[in-house]
Motif scaffolding. Structure first.
Motif, short mmCIF file in Angstrom:
data_model
loop_
_atom_site.label_atom_id
_atom_site.label_comp_id
_atom_site.label_asym_id
_atom_site.label_seq_id
_atom_site.Cartn_x
_atom_site.Cartn_y
_atom_site.Cartn_z
N LEU A 96 0.64 -1.25 0.16
CA LEU A 96 -0.11 0.01 -0.03
C LEU A 96 1.03 1.23 -0.10
O LEU A 96 0.34 2.29 -0.62
N GLU A 97 1.97 0.99 0.80
CA GLU A 97 2.62 2.39 0.88
C GLU A 97 3.55 2.48 -0.51
O GLU A 97 3.49 3.64 -0.93
N GLU A 98 3.92 1.49 -0.97
CA GLU A 98 4.52 1.56 -2.53
C GLU A 98 3.50 2.22 -3.37
O GLU A 98 4.13 3.13 -4.37
N LEU A 99 2.35 1.84 -3.49
CA LEU A 99 1.24 2.18 -4.52
C LEU A 99 0.67 3.64 -4.35
O LEU A 99 -0.12 4.06 -5.09
N ARG A 100 0.77 4.05 -2.94
CA ARG A 100 -0.09 5.14 -2.57
C ARG A 100 -0.07 6.37 -3.76
O ARG A 100 -0.95 6.97 -4.20
N PRO A 101 1.39 6.93 -4.01
CA PRO A 101 1.36 7.90 -4.96
C PRO A 101 0.55 7.60 -6.32
O PRO A 101 0.17 8.45 -6.99
N TYR A 102 0.74 6.06 -6.70
CA TYR A 102 0.16 5.96 -8.00
C TYR A 102 -1.42 5.51 -7.74
O TYR A 102 -2.05 5.97 -8.73
N MET A 103 -1.78 5.71 -6.69
CA MET A 103 -3.08 5.71 -6.47
C MET A 103 -4.03 7.09 -7.07
O MET A 103 -4.99 6.98 -7.72
N GLN A 104 -3.19 8.26 -6.41
CA GLN A 104 -3.68 9.35 -6.67
C GLN A 104 -3.64 9.69 -8.34
O GLN A 104 -4.50 10.26 -8.75
N LEU A 105 -2.40 9.06 -8.81
CA LEU A 105 -2.18 9.19 -10.37
C LEU A 105 -3.62 8.41 -11.05
O LEU A 105 -4.21 9.03 -12.00
N ALA A 106 -3.84 7.30 -10.50
CA ALA A 106 -4.86 6.44 -11.14
C ALA A 106 -6.25 7.14 -11.11
O ALA A 106 -6.96 7.39 -12.08
N GLU A 107 -6.60 7.74 -10.07
CA GLU A 107 -7.63 8.54 -9.77
C GLU A 107 -7.94 9.65 -10.61
O GLU A 107 -8.98 9.90 -11.31
N THR A 108 -6.79 10.39 -10.62
CA THR A 108 -6.78 11.72 -11.47
C THR A 108 -7.20 11.40 -12.95
O THR A 108 -7.78 11.97 -13.62
N LEU A 109 -6.30 10.29 -13.45
CA LEU A 109 -6.64 10.09 -14.62
C LEU A 109 -8.07 9.40 -14.98
O LEU A 109 -8.46 9.63 -16.15
N GLY A 110 -8.31 8.58 -14.04
CA GLY A 110 -9.81 7.92 -14.25
C GLY A 110 -10.55 9.15 -14.28
O GLY A 110 -11.73 9.10 -15.24
N ASN A 111 -10.57 10.12 -13.52
CA ASN A 111 -11.57 11.35 -13.43
C ASN A 111 -11.27 11.87 -15.04
O ASN A 111 -12.48 12.36 -15.40
N LEU A 112 -10.26 12.33 -15.24
CA LEU A 112 -9.90 13.09 -16.57
C LEU A 112 -10.46 12.39 -17.74
O LEU A 112 -11.36 12.80 -18.31
N VAL A 113 -10.26 11.14 -17.93
CA VAL A 113 -10.66 10.37 -19.03
C VAL A 113 -12.42 10.11 -19.17
O VAL A 113 -13.10 10.01 -20.11
N GLY A 114 -12.64 9.82 -17.77
CA GLY A 114 -14.38 9.93 -17.70
C GLY A 114 -15.10 11.26 -18.21
O GLY A 114 -15.77 11.14 -18.98
N GLN A 115 -14.30 12.31 -17.89
CA GLN A 115 -15.01 13.57 -18.39
C GLN A 115 -14.76 13.75 -19.89
O GLN A 115 -15.79 14.31 -20.42
N LEU A 116 -13.48 13.30 -20.36
CA LEU A 116 -13.38 13.40 -21.83
C LEU A 116 -14.41 12.48 -22.56
O LEU A 116 -14.84 12.79 -23.45
N ALA A 117 -14.38 11.41 -22.06
CA ALA A 117 -15.39 10.27 -22.74
C ALA A 117 -16.84 10.64 -22.55
O ALA A 117 -17.82 10.24 -23.17
N GLY A 118 -17.18 11.76 -21.67
CA GLY A 118 -18.63 12.19 -21.46
C GLY A 118 -19.27 10.95 -20.44
O GLY A 118 -18.74 10.16 -19.93
#
Ligand SMILES: NC(=O)c1ccc[n+]([C@@H]2O[C@H](COP(=O)([O-])OP(=O)(O)OC[C@H]3O[C@@H](n4cnc5c(N)ncnc54)[C@H](O)[C@@H]3O)[C@@H](O)[C@H]2O)c1
Ligand SMILES: O=C(O)CC[C@@H](O)C(=O)O
Length: 526
Positions: A321-343
């Protein structure tokens, strides 16, 4: 300050930990109706086996973030309902292992030597040495059903007492069983050969009434059965019949189909049965262990940290979890971004884990990407607990791929989503200091940090277009913080990505698409 409801007796060590971050109310013996009334004001709930947390209670818990079960079994919590509500359910998988194992051993010995009834007779003033002639466990065969944490400890202790061991557990390897000195067998063999049978399995649809009339009929007449696992694994009516008819020699039960045990034919039986009121975990040591274990997890979750023994989030060791923590934020941000672009109405999400992320350990990043994707629709209702369930219910298909080749970054994440505005993709990575970079939009290379308000255009790369867009935004009083163009070939198709200081005013997107050369424009709020 957060509020925690404690609805069963919990060791003070747990209350002290909770009190560091919350106001703690201890209310024992609430009826289901009182629970439904009380729960809306609480952020967390801590229980033992005495409280039954139903769907109605969970749905009334509008603020509930976590339910902590100070013990192992979560069968008194409607976990699917909690998952749906995004409530994390945690337990203490090991805090009472020794206590429960020792209780099972104590039950086996007490049953063999009729200790409870002999004790009661002496206390009545009698001195009866004939009625209570028992049996030795030495060299007898113990059948352990469920060779997990408790079953393993019972097996080790029984081996030390000179017992022969059989085990039935379809999820345990022969090697593991052999390590513990057990012969792994099918359940029927265990029923037929064991002198003592001890149950250490969870109650599931497969294990409910595992010990029914048919199973009891297969057991030896001298056999004794011990259940310190869960009520309902033994069919109590069938057991009472078998004991009455002398088909088996004895039973010791700590757990019951309905607790507290009400009217029951088991109560009418004699020295061949021992009944205890769900005392398996009732040692001072176990109660301190489970109270601390679960209270710490509740405290952490209330502080926004992850729980270490969540039963309804993908299991993760604290190290991973400690290793992944920074990437979790990246994944969430990209998910939010692609979701908005895709409508809206996304029906397909492709998640590609690249470089050092291309391992099985990275699975939680898929959940984080889903959380981001759904966050526009569900806002704070979506979290790591319910993101997968919510996605499934919305018919979002997820395709996960891994590519271990390292390119510009040690690890990167590529998401593409198909929604009402077509298919769009984004890639992102982390810089050395953990800062997020969006490195690709719709296969156009860029390198820009995410920001709260962003504008993306798809346009033809030609002189003057950046100036025209800048002037148009200026005329609407929108300040540009940074801007980048990504293109594959000169004067071909390109994307422009702008970080803005303010949200775009209504109507401006239509104006932007009227600029000569701009084909499409999307605004995104992160
Ligand atoms: N009486 C008490 O106060 C008390 C205290 C603690 C635990 N428990 C109960 O004891 C039980 C065992 O706890 P644990 O910590 O050892 O759990 P565990 O998860 O470590 O072990 C359970 C074992 O059961 C096996 N199993 C699952 N389904 C099975 C099936 N259909 N047939 C045979 N084996 C099966 C699993 O493979 C696993 O090895 C649980 O039901 C728990 O709730 C009771
Ligand atoms: O709360 C208790 O005392 C019982 C706990 C036990 O049944 C468990 O599953 O951990």
């Amino acid at each position: 300050m957060a509020k925690v409801l404690v609805s069963d007796p919990i060791d003070q060590a747990g209350i002290d930990i909770l009190s560091q971050v919350a106001t703690v109310d201890v209310k024992i013996g609430l009826t289901p109706e009182q629970f439904v009334q009380a729960i809306p004001e609480y952020d967390a709930l801590m229980i033992r086996s005495g409280s039954r947390i139903t769907r109605e209670i969970i749905e009334a818990g509008h603020q509930l973030k976590i339910i902590g079960r100070a013990g192992v079994g979560v069968d008194n919590v409607d976990v699917p309902a909690a998952t749906r509500q995004g409530i994390v359910v945690v337990n203490s998988p090991e805090g009472n292992t020794i206590a429960a194992a020792e209780h099972a051993i104590a039950m086996m010995l007490a049953l063999s030597r009729y200790i409870p009834d002999a004790n009661a007779s002496v206390k009545r003033g009698e001195w009866d040495r004939k009625t209570f002639v028992g049996a030795e466990v030495y060299k007898k065969t113990l059948g352990v059903v469920g060779l997990g944490k408790i079953g393993s400890h019972v097996a080790t202790a029984a081996k030390a007492m000179g017992m022969k061991l059989l085990a039935y557990d379809p999820f345990i390897s022969t090697e593991r069983a052999e390590q513990l000195g057990c012969r792994l067998v099918e359940v029927d063999i265990l029923l037929q050969e064991a002198d003592y049978i001890t149950l250490h399995i969870p109650k599931t649809p497969e294990t409910t009434h595992l010990i029914n009339a048919e199973a009891l009929a297969k057991m030896k007449p001298n056999a004794r059965i011990i259940n310190c696992a869960r009520g309902g694994i033994i069919d109590e009516a069938a057991l009472a019949e078998a004991l009455k008819a002398g088909k088996i020699a004895g039973a010791a039960l700590d757990v019951f189909e309905e607790e507290p045990l009400k009217e029951s034919p088991l109560r009418a039986l004699g020295k061949e049965i021992i009944l205890t009121p769900h005392l398996g975990a009732s040692t001072t040591e176990a109660q301190v262990n489970v109270a601390i274990d679960v209270a710490e997890q509740i405290r952490d979750v209330l502080l926004g940290l992850p729980a270490r023994s969540a039963v309804n989030i993908p299991g993760l060791s604290p190290d991973i979890l400690e290793e992944l923590r920074p990437y979790m934020q990246l994944a969430e941000t990209l998910g939010n971004l692609v979701g908005q672009l895709a409508g809206g109405r996304v029906d397909l999400l492709n998640v590609k884990l690249q470089g050092e992320l291309a391992t099985n350990k990275s699975q939680p990043l898929v959940v984080a990407a889903l959380k981001g994707l759904l966050s526009q629709a569900l806002r704070e209702r979506v979290n790591y607990v319910n993101a997968s369930v919510e996605a499934k219910e919305r018919g979002i298909r997820i395709i996960e791929t891994r590519d271990a080749a390292i390119r510009d970054y040690a690890g990167s994440l590529h998401l593409s989503a198909k929604g009402s505005m077509g298919e769009h993709s984004v890639t992102g990575a982390l810089l050395g200091d953990g800062e997020i970079r969006i490195t690709n939009i719709d296969e156009f290379p860029i390198n820009i940090p995410p920001s709260s308000h962003m504008l993306f255009t798809l346009h033809r790369d030609m002189p003057g277009i950046i100036g025209k867009l800048g002037s148009l935004l200026g005329s609407f009083n929108v300040n540009i913080a940074s801007m980048q163009v990504g293109r594959k070939i000169v004067r071909g198709d390109a994307v422009m990505v702008l970080s803005l200081d303010d949200p775009l005013p209504d109507g401006i997107l239509t104006e932007i698409t009227k600029v000569a050369g701009i084909r499409d424009a999307y605004t995104v709020t992160l």
